[in-house]
Scaffold this active site. Structure first.
Site: not given
Ligand SMILES: NC(=O)c1ccc[n+]([C@@H]2O[C@H](COP(=O)([O-])OP(=O)(O)OC[C@H]3O[C@@H](n4cnc5c(N)ncnc54)[C@H](OP(=O)(O)O)[C@@H]3O)[C@@H](O)[C@H]2O)c1
Length: 246
Positions: A169, A173
């Site tokens: 994750y 990003k």
């Protein structure tokens, strides 16, 4: 269609922050296209947003499925001839198989997160680019997060100190932020502003409703960056308080 209509597409708009972004843009008079991969969830969201008075339409859009992306672009082209605002909001957090040391399933889980959060955003942006280029004032908002800040990742005592290390994750990003700067660079001359935003820790299904902010609070910065005037920033990574360290 009139020239005054502003057409906005939000991916993953059937719930959570994306749904609140859709509501915020509909409130500002935009024609809002709710991108969602599930037809029932899509239609329920459209119904809710219409009940609040918005000019809202559903689009089937799974950001990991090339056929649905192509069909969505064709539909927008046929109906409106252009797209003014694209919000790449659809995202997943992934599960514990992205924790370093979790074993042979780690690469597949990291890849799964990247497929949605990074390649999905690129695929949708690529498909919509010809339509955005027909807008007099195109805006792209990539829903990133402070967790994608390399500065935050490298800090041992910051807000993420108590969370386990994750390979999927946060890196997804950070990659989305990098992609944002490159689209901004590519589109600057066309007047299309491309920015990444952090909604803050927002209570949604995506985090088991652990966030301390409402979806309306989380959506506010995305709405602001989707409605920038011509002198607004591009290639920035911001939350409601201003720029976030990369
Ligand atoms: N909540 C936070 O604190 C927080 C903080 C920083 C950043 N963010 C980012 O904010 C964005 C929205 O997250 P959220 O918190 O609102 O989570 P959420 O409630 O889980 O919503 C995620 C949305 O993305 C959709 N989605 C997932 N995979 C998709 C795909 N392949 N194609 C199309 N749609 C897909 C989901 O659709 P389904 O209903 O079909 O699953 C849902 O509509 C994400 O990018 C997330 O990383 C959230």
């Amino acid at each position: 269609m009139t020239d005054k209509m502003t057409i906005a597409l939000i991916t993953g708009a059937n719930k959570g922050i994306g749904h609140a972004i859709a509501a915020g843009l509909a409130d500002r008079g935009m024609t809002v296209l709710v991108g969602a991969r599930d037809v029932e969830r899509r239609d329920a969201a459209v119904e809710r947003l219409r009940a609040a008075g918005g000019d809202v339409h559903g689009l089937t859009l799974d950001v990991t499925a090339a056929d649905t992306i192509a069909m969505a672009a064709e539909e927008i082209a046929a109906r409106y001839g252009r797209l003014d605002v694209l919000v790449n909001n659809a995202g997943i957090t992934g599960d514990e198989r992205q924790i370093p040391g979790a074993g042979p399933e780690v690469p597949a889980e990291v890849r799964r997160v990247f497929e949605t959060n990074v390649f999905g955003a690129i695929a949708v942006t690529e498909a919509m680019l010809p339509l955005l280029l027909r807008s007099p004032a195109g805006r792209v908002v990539n829903v990133s997060g402070r967790g994608g800040s390399l500065t935050a990742m490298a800090t041992t005592d910051g807000e993420f100190a108590d969370l386990p290390a994750l390979l999927g994750y946060p890196a997804s990003k950070a990659a989305l932020n990098a992609v944002t700067t490159q689209y901004a660079k590519h589109l600057r001359a066309n007047g299309i502003l491309v920015n990444a935003i952090c909604p803050g820790h927002t209570a949604t299904e995506g985090n088991g409703f652990s966030g301390d902010r409402t979806v309306e609070q989380g959506a506010a910065i995305a709405v602001r960056m989707a409605t920038l005037g011509p002198d607004g920033p591009t290639g920035a990574f911001v939350d409601e308080n201003g720029p976030i360290p990369w």
